[in-house]
Motif scaffolding. Structure first.
Motif: not given
Length: 346
Positions: A188-200, A246-251, A256-262
Motif C-alpha cells: 500500500f506504499a505510495w509509488p514514491e516509496y519505491e523510487i526513493i528507496k531505489f535511489t538512496f 549488488f547482485v541480490c539487491r539489483l534483482f 520494486i521498480l516493476s511494482r511501481t510501474s504497475l
C-alpha cells in the motif's frame, strides 16, 4: 498525477479478477512456499550461527585490544544483518501474508528499512575506508573521522536513520487501525516509496562503491604509505560482500521498480509478478545470511577465531574420550579375569 490512495492495490493471488488463472495462482503459491521453506530451513540457522560466532570473536578481540578499524565496521554490519534475518521470519506465513494493522506494518517496515539502509551505508564506509587508507585525505575533518571508526559508523547509521524516516513517511497509511496484508515493503506504499528507496538505498550507494573501486584500481599505490601493513585479505572480504550484495539487491530493486510501474498504470499484476517479487524478497534475506558466512570464512581474525574454537572443541572431545578409556580398560580386564573362574566352577 497518480492517486496516493493505494488501498485498491491487491495481491493477484487474493484478487477476484476473472482474467487470473486459478492454476497460475496454485503454481505461484507452491513455488513461493518451497522457496520459503528452503530459506527458513537452510539459510536462517546458518546465518544466525555465523553471526553469533562473528560477534563472539570480535568482542573477544576487543577485550584483548586486538581489534582493527575494519572489525568495528564489520561488527555493526553483522548486527544489521542479524536483525534483517530476524525480521525476515515474517515470511513464515507465505504464500499467505502477515495479517496486522497498517500501523504495525509500518513499524515493521521502519525497522526493515533501517537495517536495509545501514548495511548498505556501512559497506560504502568500508570501501571508502580502504580508498582513504591508500590515498589519505587532505581535509583535516575527513582525516580525523577516518582515523576514528566509531565516528564513521555513527555517521553511517545516522544517514541510514534519516533515509528510513524519508522512506517510511511515503507509506501513506490511511485508517492505520484497520487490518491489512503486510509485507516488509508494504504493497500500500505510495509509488514514491519505491523510487526513493531505489535511489538512496541502491543507486547512490552502488555508484559510490563503484567509483571508489575504480579509483583504487586506476590510481597508483603510494609506496611510502604503510607498505608493510597493507593486507589483501580485508580488501577481498569487502569486495566479495559488495559483489554479493549488488547482485541480490539489483534483482530486488528491479522487482520494486516493476511494482511501481504497475501502481502508476493502476494494474494489479499477475501471479507471475507476485511470484518474482516474493523470490526477490527471499533472495534479499538470503544475501544477509551469505554475507555473514563470507565474513566468517574470509575475514582473517574471524577465520582464525573459528579455527581456534574448532581446535578447542576437538581437544575437549579427545580429553573426554581419553578419560573414559581407562575405565573401559579396567572393565575389560575385570571381565577377562572373571572368565576362567567361572569356567573352573563348572
Amino acid at each position: 498525477m497518480v492517486s496516493h490512495n493505494m488501498t485498491w492495490m491487491k495481491y493477484p493471488s487474493q484478487s477476484r479478477d476473472s482474467f487470473t488463472s486459478f492454476e497460475d495462482i496454485i503454481f505461484s503459491q507452491h513455488v513461493i512456499s518451497r522457496f520459503m521453506h528452503c530459506y527458513i530451513t537452510l539459510f536462517v540457522p546458518t546465518g544466525l550461527l555465523a553471526g553469533i560466532v562473528i560477534l563472539g570473536i570480535l568482542i573477544k578481540n576487543h577485550m584483548q585490544r586486538t581489534n582493527e578499524k575494519l572489525d568495528i565496521m564489520l561488527f555493526a554490519h553483522t548486527i544489521s544483518n542479524m536483525l534483517m534475518i530476524l525480521l525476515s521470519l515474517t515470511i513464515i506465513t507465505r504464500p499467505a501474508y502477515l495479517k496486522v494493522s497498517y500501523f504495525e506494518c509500518g513499524t515493521l517496515s521502519f525497522f526493515f528499512n533501517l537495517n536495509y539502509f545501514s548495511s548498505q551505508y556501512l559497506l560504502v564506509l568500508m570501501v571508502l575506508s580502504f580508498f582513504l587508507y591508500r590515498h589519505p585525505p587532505q581535509n583535516a575533518l575527513i582525516s580525523k573521522a577516518h582515523q576514528n571508526p566509531m565516528v564513521s559508523v555513527a555517521f553511517a547509521l545516522i544517514c541510514a536513520f534519516c533515509a528510513t524516516l524519508i522512506v517510511v513517511a511515503l507509506l501513506g497509511m490511511e485508517n492505520y487501525h484497520e487490518e491489512t496484508d503486510c509485507q516488509l515493503d508494504p504493497l500500500f506504499a505510495w509509488p514514491e516509496y519505491e523510487i526513493i528507496k531505489f535511489t538512496f538505498g541502491f543507486c547512490i550507494p552502488s555508484l559510490a562503491k563503484l567509483l571508489c573501486f575504480i579509483l583504487m584500481f586506476v590510481k597508483k599505490v603510494q609506496p611510502e604509505i604503510h607498505p608493510s601493513r597493507y593486507n589483501i585479505h580485508p580488501y577481498l572480504t569487502v569486495l566479495v560482500i559488495t559483489i554479493t550484495m549488488f547482485v541480490c539487491r539489483l534483482f530486488y530493486n528491479s522487482m520494486i521498480l516493476s511494482r511501481t510501474s504497475l501502481k502508476i498504470q493502476r494494474i494489479i499484476g499477475t501471479p507471475q509478478n507476485e511470484l518474482t517479487m516474493n523470490i526477490a524478497e527471499i533472495l534479499l534475506f538470503s544475501e544477509s545470511c551469505v554475507s555473514l558466512v563470507i565474513i566468517l570464512c574470509l575475514h582473517k581474525p574471524c577465520r582464525i577465531g573459528l579455527l581456534n574454537v574448532i581446535t578447542n572443541l576437538t581437544k575437549v572431545c579427545r580429553r573426554r574420550h581419553a578419560s573414559n578409556s581407562p575405565l573401559e580398560i579396567v572393565e575389560t580386564r575385570a571381565e577377562v579375569s572373571s572368565g576362567p573362574s567361572e569356567n573352573g566352577s563348572h
